[in-house]
Structures are given as structure tokens and as C-alpha cells.
Design an enzyme around this catalytic site. Sequence first.
Site, short mmCIF file in Angstrom:
data_model
loop_
_atom_site.label_atom_id
_atom_site.label_comp_id
_atom_site.label_asym_id
_atom_site.label_seq_id
_atom_site.Cartn_x
_atom_site.Cartn_y
_atom_site.Cartn_z
N GLU A 184 18.82 -39.77 -9.80
CA GLU A 184 19.81 -40.84 -9.89
C GLU A 184 19.86 -41.54 -8.54
O GLU A 184 20.02 -40.89 -7.50
CB GLU A 184 21.22 -40.32 -10.23
CG GLU A 184 22.20 -41.49 -10.37
CD GLU A 184 23.68 -41.11 -10.62
OE1 GLU A 184 24.48 -42.03 -10.83
OE2 GLU A 184 24.00 -39.91 -10.57
N GLU A 206 21.62 -41.06 -2.39
CA GLU A 206 22.79 -41.85 -2.01
C GLU A 206 22.65 -42.23 -0.54
O GLU A 206 22.27 -41.41 0.28
CB GLU A 206 24.06 -41.01 -2.25
CG GLU A 206 25.34 -41.59 -1.69
CD GLU A 206 25.65 -43.01 -2.15
OE1 GLU A 206 25.60 -43.30 -3.35
OE2 GLU A 206 25.93 -43.86 -1.27
N ASP A 244 25.23 -51.43 -6.90
CA ASP A 244 25.83 -52.55 -6.15
C ASP A 244 25.32 -53.89 -6.70
O ASP A 244 24.11 -54.05 -6.89
CB ASP A 244 25.48 -52.45 -4.66
CG ASP A 244 26.07 -51.21 -4.01
OD1 ASP A 244 26.70 -50.41 -4.72
OD2 ASP A 244 25.91 -51.06 -2.79
N LYS A 284 25.10 -62.46 -4.06
CA LYS A 284 24.45 -63.66 -3.50
C LYS A 284 22.98 -63.72 -3.91
O LYS A 284 22.27 -62.70 -3.83
CB LYS A 284 24.53 -63.65 -1.97
CG LYS A 284 25.94 -63.81 -1.46
CD LYS A 284 25.97 -64.01 0.04
CE LYS A 284 27.39 -64.21 0.48
NZ LYS A 284 27.78 -63.35 1.59
N ASP A 315 29.31 -52.25 -15.58
CA ASP A 315 30.31 -53.09 -16.25
C ASP A 315 30.15 -54.54 -15.78
O ASP A 315 30.92 -55.41 -16.21
CB ASP A 315 31.74 -52.62 -15.94
CG ASP A 315 32.13 -52.92 -14.51
OD1 ASP A 315 31.26 -52.77 -13.62
OD2 ASP A 315 33.28 -53.33 -14.28
N THR A 374 30.41 -41.54 -15.45
CA THR A 374 30.34 -41.52 -13.99
C THR A 374 31.76 -41.76 -13.46
O THR A 374 32.66 -42.12 -14.23
CB THR A 374 29.38 -42.60 -13.46
OG1 THR A 374 30.04 -43.86 -13.45
CG2 THR A 374 28.11 -42.69 -14.29
N GLU A 375 31.94 -41.63 -12.14
CA GLU A 375 33.26 -41.91 -11.57
C GLU A 375 33.68 -43.36 -11.83
O GLU A 375 34.80 -43.64 -12.26
CB GLU A 375 33.26 -41.68 -10.04
CG GLU A 375 33.47 -40.24 -9.63
CD GLU A 375 32.16 -39.53 -9.30
OE1 GLU A 375 31.07 -40.11 -9.57
OE2 GLU A 375 32.22 -38.40 -8.80
N TYR A 376 32.76 -44.28 -11.57
CA TYR A 376 33.07 -45.70 -11.78
C TYR A 376 33.35 -45.99 -13.24
O TYR A 376 34.24 -46.75 -13.57
CB TYR A 376 31.91 -46.57 -11.28
CG TYR A 376 31.98 -46.91 -9.81
CD1 TYR A 376 32.23 -45.93 -8.86
CD2 TYR A 376 31.80 -48.21 -9.36
CE1 TYR A 376 32.28 -46.23 -7.51
CE2 TYR A 376 31.85 -48.53 -8.01
CZ TYR A 376 32.09 -47.54 -7.10
OH TYR A 376 32.15 -47.85 -5.77
N GLU A 377 32.56 -45.40 -14.10
CA GLU A 377 32.72 -45.64 -15.54
C GLU A 377 34.12 -45.21 -15.99
O GLU A 377 34.77 -45.92 -16.76
CB GLU A 377 31.64 -44.85 -16.29
CG GLU A 377 31.56 -45.15 -17.76
CD GLU A 377 30.32 -44.49 -18.40
OE1 GLU A 377 29.57 -43.80 -17.69
OE2 GLU A 377 30.13 -44.68 -19.61
N1 SAH Z 1 26.84 -43.95 -9.55
C1 SAH Z 1 28.21 -43.77 -9.08
C2 SAH Z 1 28.53 -44.69 -7.88
C3 SAH Z 1 28.42 -46.16 -8.15
S1 SAH Z 1 28.69 -47.16 -6.69
C4 SAH Z 1 29.17 -44.05 -10.24
O1 SAH Z 1 28.75 -44.64 -11.23
O2 SAH Z 1 30.33 -43.66 -10.14
C5 SAH Z 1 27.03 -47.48 -6.19
C6 SAH Z 1 26.53 -46.40 -5.24
O3 SAH Z 1 25.17 -46.65 -4.99
C7 SAH Z 1 27.24 -46.39 -3.89
O4 SAH Z 1 27.63 -45.08 -3.57
C8 SAH Z 1 26.17 -46.92 -2.93
O5 SAH Z 1 26.31 -46.41 -1.62
C9 SAH Z 1 24.90 -46.49 -3.61
N2 SAH Z 1 23.74 -47.33 -3.31
C10 SAH Z 1 23.67 -48.67 -3.53
N3 SAH Z 1 22.49 -49.15 -3.16
C11 SAH Z 1 21.76 -48.10 -2.72
C12 SAH Z 1 20.46 -47.98 -2.19
N4 SAH Z 1 19.68 -49.04 -2.05
N5 SAH Z 1 20.03 -46.75 -1.82
C13 SAH Z 1 20.83 -45.68 -1.95
N6 SAH Z 1 22.09 -45.73 -2.44
C14 SAH Z 1 22.55 -46.93 -2.82
#
Ligand code: SAH
Length: 215
Positions: free
Chosen positions: A43, A68, A117, A121, A153, A192-195
Site C-alpha cells: 500500500e 508512507e 493526496d 494544481k 472520495d 481506511t482511516e480516511y474512508e
Molecule cells: N491511506 C490512508 C491515508 C490517506 S492520506 C487512509 O486512507 O486513511 C494519504 C497518505 O499518503 C498520507 O499519509 C501521505 O503522507 C501519503 N503519501 C502521499 N504521497 C506519497 C508518496 N508520494 N510517497 C509516500 N507516501 C505518500
Amino acid sequence: MRLRNVPGSRDVIAESPYTIKDETSRKGKWNEIFGNDNPIYIEIGMGKGQFIMELARRNPDRNYVGIEKYSSVLVRALEKQEEEQLPNIYFIRMEAEYIADVFDKDEVSGIYLNFSDPWPKDRHAKRRLTSVQFLERYEKILKVDGHVIFKTDNRDLFDFSLEQVEEAKNWELLNHTFDLHNSEYVEGNIMTEYETKFVAKGNPICRMEIVQKSR
Ligand code: SAH
């Protein structure tokens, strides 16, 4: 993502037996870390790790690597792992751009991207984890029949991702939904946490599953 500096998190990560520090020297040799030849799933952007750790609990015959970039969130997954000591999961703190330096061709059986993320932009589009540039990196590590499964989302990011799959030529959309929680794909879904947060707010969750056409 809301970033809070967690004091000492870098030290915790450096000392944890569950984080891989010399990740580029493990390329092609991940089976040695796990001590078996079970398939490896990753992941990218795992945050605090709720999703991938639940996958690891449910599937002891599969190996998992959580990636991460921020220590302040990764450290939360490590706290859980210290308690549980799941044998089939390790973590790397790294920027995913270099993923093809860490895994060899065909070394990965599946890739999960959850609530990545958005980089809204235009000039940052290539940083999105579903951009053509990232899909090319995944081709270098993922088995030809391995899936990339993406949930978000963020409808703009999802629409962009659908376009990128078309543009990438070598990828095929297996299935997708704009409302996961009211679709057939919700069966067996791991939140997931965000979900959890976005579903509580009533936001529909988009999900797609893609695969390489050939090589
Ligand atoms: N997957 C988790 C967190 C979502 S937030 C959830 O669904 O709850 C997105 C996460 O991806 C953040 O913790 C951010 O630091 C990480 N992230 C974003 N771009 C990344 C990259 N290029 N390499 C490693 N981690 C990344």
C-alpha cells in the site's frame, strides 16, 4: 493530511524491527525478509496503517509492505505492530517516486492506493499516485496480472485517474464505481482511516481496479 509532528518518531522508525531501512538493497530479495515465497502486496501512502494491517491479519498467506513518506503517521502503525507482531508485514518510510528502486520486476502481486493526496494544481499532476508517470513505475514492479486498486472520495482525482488509465495505453480498467458503499464491490471492503471519516460525512467513495494489458 493534517500533519502533527510526533516527537521522536524518526528515532522510533530507525530502531523498529518492523521498518526496513536499507530498502534499495532488498530489491529482488523481499522473500528473504519474510522467510517465504508468499506473494507481496503493497500500500502506497498507508498513513496510520489500519487498512494494510487488517489485510495482513485476514491473509496470513500473503505478505504486505506499507509505504508512507511521513514518520509522524507511520509511527502509529508501528505502535500497533509492536503489540501484535504480525509476521507478514513490514513498513518503509519513503517517497513512492523511487518505488522501482525497491522492488524488482514481478516482485509485487498487487498495489493499493487509498485516499491519495490530490495535488490539485495542474503543474503537480505528475505527483498524483495514479498519474501516467506513476503507472509506468508500477509496470516495473507489478506482476502482469497484478491489480492496482484505488479508492478516493475526491471525484476530480478519480476522473483524472480514469483519464490516465486511458492515456497510459498499457492499462485496462477492470471495474469502477462512483459509490462503493452502495455497490457490489463493498463486500469484503476494508475501511481506511480516511474512508471512515468521509463515509460518516456522507461522501460517496469512488473505487477502481486496473490491470496491465500485456508487456
Ligand atoms: N491511506 C490512508 C491515508 C490517506 S492520506 C487512509 O486512507 O486513511 C494519504 C497518505 O499518503 C498520507 O499519509 C501521505 O503522507 C501519503 N503519501 C502521499 N504521497 C506519497 C508518496 N508520494 N510517497 C509516500 N507516501 C505518500
